[in-house]
Scaffold this motif. Structure first.
Motif, PDB file in Angstrom:
ATOM      1  N   VAL A 144      -3.820  -0.577  -2.510  1.00 57.11           N
ATOM      2  CA  VAL A 144      -3.948   0.857  -2.829  1.00 57.11           C
ATOM      3  C   VAL A 144      -4.088   1.587  -1.506  1.00 57.11           C
ATOM      4  N   TYR A 145      -3.263   2.623  -1.315  1.00 54.19           N
ATOM      5  CA  TYR A 145      -3.305   3.360  -0.052  1.00 54.19           C
ATOM      6  C   TYR A 145      -3.519   4.841  -0.315  1.00 54.19           C
ATOM      7  N   ASP A 146      -4.587   5.389   0.267  1.00 54.03           N
ATOM      8  CA  ASP A 146      -4.848   6.825   0.228  1.00 54.03           C
ATOM      9  C   ASP A 146      -4.373   7.412   1.556  1.00 54.03           C
ATOM     10  N   PRO A 147      -3.225   8.097   1.543  1.00 49.07           N
ATOM     11  CA  PRO A 147      -2.650   8.570   2.808  1.00 49.07           C
ATOM     12  C   PRO A 147      -3.433   9.727   3.428  1.00 49.07           C
ATOM     13  N   PHE A 148      -4.266  10.388   2.628  1.00 48.70           N
ATOM     14  CA  PHE A 148      -4.984  11.556   3.146  1.00 48.70           C
ATOM     15  C   PHE A 148      -6.267  11.155   3.871  1.00 48.70           C
ATOM     16  N   MET A 149      -6.846  10.053   3.465  1.00 45.58           N
ATOM     17  CA  MET A 149      -8.033   9.529   4.156  1.00 45.58           C
ATOM     18  C   MET A 149      -7.650   8.364   5.069  1.00 45.58           C
ATOM     19  N   ASP A 150      -6.390   7.981   5.031  1.00 41.65           N
ATOM     20  CA  ASP A 150      -5.904   6.779   5.718  1.00 41.65           C
ATOM     21  C   ASP A 150      -6.780   5.566   5.367  1.00 41.65           C
ATOM     22  N   GLU A 151      -7.003   5.393   4.071  1.00 38.58           N
ATOM     23  CA  GLU A 151      -7.791   4.245   3.605  1.00 38.58           C
ATOM     24  C   GLU A 151      -6.860   3.282   2.863  1.00 38.58           C
ATOM     25  N   LEU A 152      -6.862   2.049   3.321  1.00 38.92           N
ATOM     26  CA  LEU A 152      -6.002   1.020   2.726  1.00 38.92           C
ATOM     27  C   LEU A 152      -6.876  -0.079   2.142  1.00 38.92           C
ATOM     28  N   TRP A 153      -6.841  -0.185   0.824  1.00 38.83           N
ATOM     29  CA  TRP A 153      -7.592  -1.254   0.145  1.00 38.83           C
ATOM     30  C   TRP A 153      -6.633  -2.387  -0.185  1.00 38.83           C
ATOM     31  N   THR A 154      -7.043  -3.621   0.087  1.00 40.77           N
ATOM     32  CA  THR A 154      -6.164  -4.757  -0.196  1.00 40.77           C
ATOM     33  C   THR A 154      -6.965  -5.898  -0.818  1.00 40.77           C
ATOM     34  N   ALA A 155      -6.255  -6.690  -1.613  1.00 44.00           N
ATOM     35  CA  ALA A 155      -6.887  -7.892  -2.170  1.00 44.00           C
ATOM     36  C   ALA A 155      -5.819  -8.939  -2.468  1.00 44.00           C
ATOM     37  N   ILE A 156      -6.206 -10.178  -2.264  1.00 41.76           N
ATOM     38  CA  ILE A 156      -5.419 -11.330  -2.706  1.00 41.76           C
ATOM     39  C   ILE A 156      -6.371 -12.153  -3.559  1.00 41.76           C
ATOM     40  N   VAL A 157      -5.907 -12.584  -4.722  1.00 37.89           N
ATOM     41  CA  VAL A 157      -6.780 -13.276  -5.657  1.00 37.89           C
ATOM     42  C   VAL A 157      -7.528 -14.436  -4.965  1.00 37.89           C
ATOM     43  N   GLY A 158      -8.831 -14.522  -5.246  1.00 34.47           N
ATOM     44  CA  GLY A 158      -9.638 -15.603  -4.674  1.00 34.47           C
ATOM     45  C   GLY A 158     -10.170 -15.312  -3.282  1.00 34.47           C
ATOM     46  N   ARG A 159      -9.833 -14.170  -2.732  1.00 34.14           N
ATOM     47  CA  ARG A 159     -10.337 -13.819  -1.396  1.00 34.14           C
ATOM     48  C   ARG A 159     -11.118 -12.505  -1.483  1.00 34.14           C
ATOM     49  N   PRO A 160     -11.908 -12.184  -0.451  1.00 32.28           N
ATOM     50  CA  PRO A 160     -12.662 -10.923  -0.508  1.00 32.28           C
ATOM     51  C   PRO A 160     -11.745  -9.703  -0.459  1.00 32.28           C
TER      52      PRO A 160
END
Ligand code: IPD
Length: 270
Positions: free
Chosen positions: A123-139
């Motif tokens: 998920v990327y919020d371009p206005f706050m430049d915040e990028l959330w990422t996940a791969i199953v089984g990892r933090p």
């Protein structure tokens, strides 16, 4: 599909999300072409352009994986071994009004029996430049740093976000839940982007998120991010394909939140 492929799939999803996010930033203050509008929703030409840009990039890197997107569904998504689930602009109404609270949401799902499970979420919020990422089984990560759901212990000190979908039925369904919860929580927030509401639960800004009638592309990526951050993400099926009811929270308030939602629904049924 082997899990060793997930990091390279995530890399492409991140590049695609950043690309579409760049377009969103460029157009936030500009006049936008509206393709369609109804009482509670707007569809922009830019939604379609962003989905095309995302699809082009994903198809270049992984030609065999079809896209299930808000702006168009490749018919192969119901049988493919893997599929992308894409919302090019989640929070379109905010974005259309120049409100900088919207995001790109991209998930990779893999077929498991008759169902699909999300393995990669971006998920990327371009206005706050915040990028959330996940791969199953990892933090779960925010801009590369590990995140965790909140430790708030009760509803009374919680911020719970509610989503109001587009149909009159889902609005009528949610209003009694709102009326119940508003007295039980510290604050209710109605922000207008389900993907961001989920990521806000994942990193502890919000403690819960509830919506009825939400679409799969709004929640697939954010849902995995919440789970990888230690939270509860429970999408309930509805009669309509790709439409769900949703309960999401920091796990600690799960029972209390569910009880309040049930009480609200009972109030609505009276
Ligand atoms: C909408 C947003 C909103 C939610 C609606 C969604 P869209 O997605 O996520 O927060 O309440 O149910 O449809 O249409 O902006 O991609």
């Amino acid at each position: 599909m082997k899990s060793s492929r997930f990091p390279s799939l995530q890399k492409s999803a991140v590049a695609a999300a950043r690309g579409a996010g760049g377009l969103m930033r460029l157009h936030l203050r500009r006049t936008k072409k509206v393709n369609e509008s109804c009482h509670h929703d707007i569809k922009l030409d830019l939604d379609v352009r962003c989905q095309r840009a995302i699809t082009r990039l994903l198809a270049r890197d992984f030609p065999g994986i079809p896209v299930l997107g808000e702006e168009g569904i490749d018919e192969r998504v119901r049988a493919a071994e893997a599929r992308w689930v894409v919302d090019p602009i989640d929070g379109t109404v905010n974005f259309a009004h120049g409100i900088p609270h919207a995001a790109v949401s991209i998930a990779l799902q893999v077929r498991e029996g008759d169902a699909y499970a999300t393995k990669v979420g971006v998920v990327y919020d371009p206005f706050m430049d915040e990028l959330w990422t996940a791969i199953v089984g990892r933090p779960a990560l925010l801009n590369g740093r590990r995140i965790h759901v909140s430790k708030r212990r009760n509803l009374g000190e919680s911020i719970v976000s509610l989503g109001f979908a587009k149909s009159t039925e889902s609005l009528d369904h949610m209003l009694p839940v709102f009326n119940e919860l508003v007295h039980r929580v510290r604050k209710i927030r109605l922000m207008g982007s389900a993907a961001l509401a989920l990521t806000y639960v994942a990193d502890g800004r919000f403690d819960g998120y509830v919506e009825s009638g939400i679409r799969l592309w709004d929640i697939a990526a954010g849902g995995l991010i919440v789970q990888c951050a230690g939270g509860v993400f429970e999408p309930g099926d509805t009669a309509e394909e790709f439409r769900h009811s949703l309960n999401c929270n920091n796990r600690i308030i799960d029972r209390e939140l569910k009880a309040a939602v049930v009480a609200g629904l009972a109030r609505g049924a009276r």
